[in-house]
Design a protein around this motif. Structure first.
Motif, short mmCIF file in Angstrom:
data_model
loop_
_atom_site.label_atom_id
_atom_site.label_comp_id
_atom_site.label_asym_id
_atom_site.label_seq_id
_atom_site.Cartn_x
_atom_site.Cartn_y
_atom_site.Cartn_z
N ALA A 94 0.82 -1.21 0.00
CA ALA A 94 0.00 0.00 0.00
C ALA A 94 0.85 1.26 0.00
O ALA A 94 1.95 1.29 0.56
CB ALA A 94 -0.94 0.01 1.20
N ASP A 109 -6.12 5.48 1.16
CA ASP A 109 -5.36 4.42 0.50
C ASP A 109 -5.26 4.77 -0.97
O ASP A 109 -6.13 4.43 -1.77
CB ASP A 109 -6.04 3.07 0.71
CG ASP A 109 -6.16 2.71 2.19
OD1 ASP A 109 -5.19 2.96 2.92
OD2 ASP A 109 -7.22 2.20 2.59
N GLU A 112 -3.73 0.35 -3.05
CA GLU A 112 -3.65 -0.76 -2.10
C GLU A 112 -3.86 -2.07 -2.85
O GLU A 112 -4.88 -2.25 -3.54
CB GLU A 112 -4.71 -0.60 -1.01
CG GLU A 112 -4.68 -1.72 0.03
CD GLU A 112 -5.69 -1.52 1.16
OE1 GLU A 112 -5.55 -2.21 2.18
OE2 GLU A 112 -6.60 -0.67 1.01
#
Length: 203
Positions: A94, A109, A112
């Motif tokens: 990530a 994120d 990811e």
């Protein structure tokens, strides 16, 4: 506001910590070992050495980086190779940002790996997940970024907007994280995340 081209021979510890809260803490199902963080040839490399030992770097000024970096509104981008091939991404990698109080201060994120590559968001309002972003992302260089504006985040991959969504974190300061863990895609110990640069601008 922030720039690391990884042109040295070691991680710049004024900018980064080399594990989760500088204590080999657990993230994405693995301990985060500083031994799995290397800088050479203009590239930061994070290695998954086993299914229980991964790697992480963070600009959190309260998590081990001696100066560190946090951003409210602006744009953050990195050029990265995630392990895998095409639309299949190995391990649990990530590139993300996080606030000091989770989830109230938000978690972005930017990219990811969950078997495929995704882009997700967490706040007090819950999870806002993208599911698979179509394309051939893993095993080759691509750029990933987020433009953080009041009340909205826009995610860019290779300079193209791939999703926008409402944010619920009030623009709280967030720090930058890159990590590799296990338990989502096929785990392949010995594989890596490679990072050419991380840059951030304010508006």
């Amino acid at each position: 506001m922030f720039d690391d081209e990884f042109n040295g021979s070691a991680l710049d510890t004024t900018k980064w910590s080399s594990s989760w809260f500088n204590q080999n803490g657990v993230m994405n199902n693995t301990s985060t070992s500083p031994a799995n963080v290397t800088v050479a040839g203009g590239v930061l490399t994070l290695t998954l050495s086993s299914t229980s030992v991964g790697a992480l770097v963070s600009t959190n000024p309260t998590g081990g980086a001696s100066t560190g970096f946090q951003l409210t509104y602006g744009y953050i981008e990195a050029r990265i190779v995630f392990a895998g091939s095409g639309s299949t991404c190995d391990n649990w990698p990530a590139f993300w940002t996080d606030g000091q109080s989770w989830p109230a201060d938000g978690e972005i994120d930017i990219a990811e790996g969950l078997g495929t590559l995704t882009s997700n968001y967490h706040s007090n309002a819950g999870a806002n997940n993208s599911n698979t972003i179509p394309g051939s992302w893993c095993g080759s260089w691509h750029t990933y970024g987020v433009d953080r504006e009041p009340g909205i985040n826009t995610i860019y991959w290779d300079g193209q907007p791939i999703r926008s969504y409402a944010s619920n974190d009030g623009g709280s300061p967030q720090y930058i994280i890159l990590n590799i863990g296990s338990g989502q895609g096929t785990d392949v110990p010995g594989t890596t995340i490679q990072v050419d640069y991380v840059r951030a601008w304010t508006h």
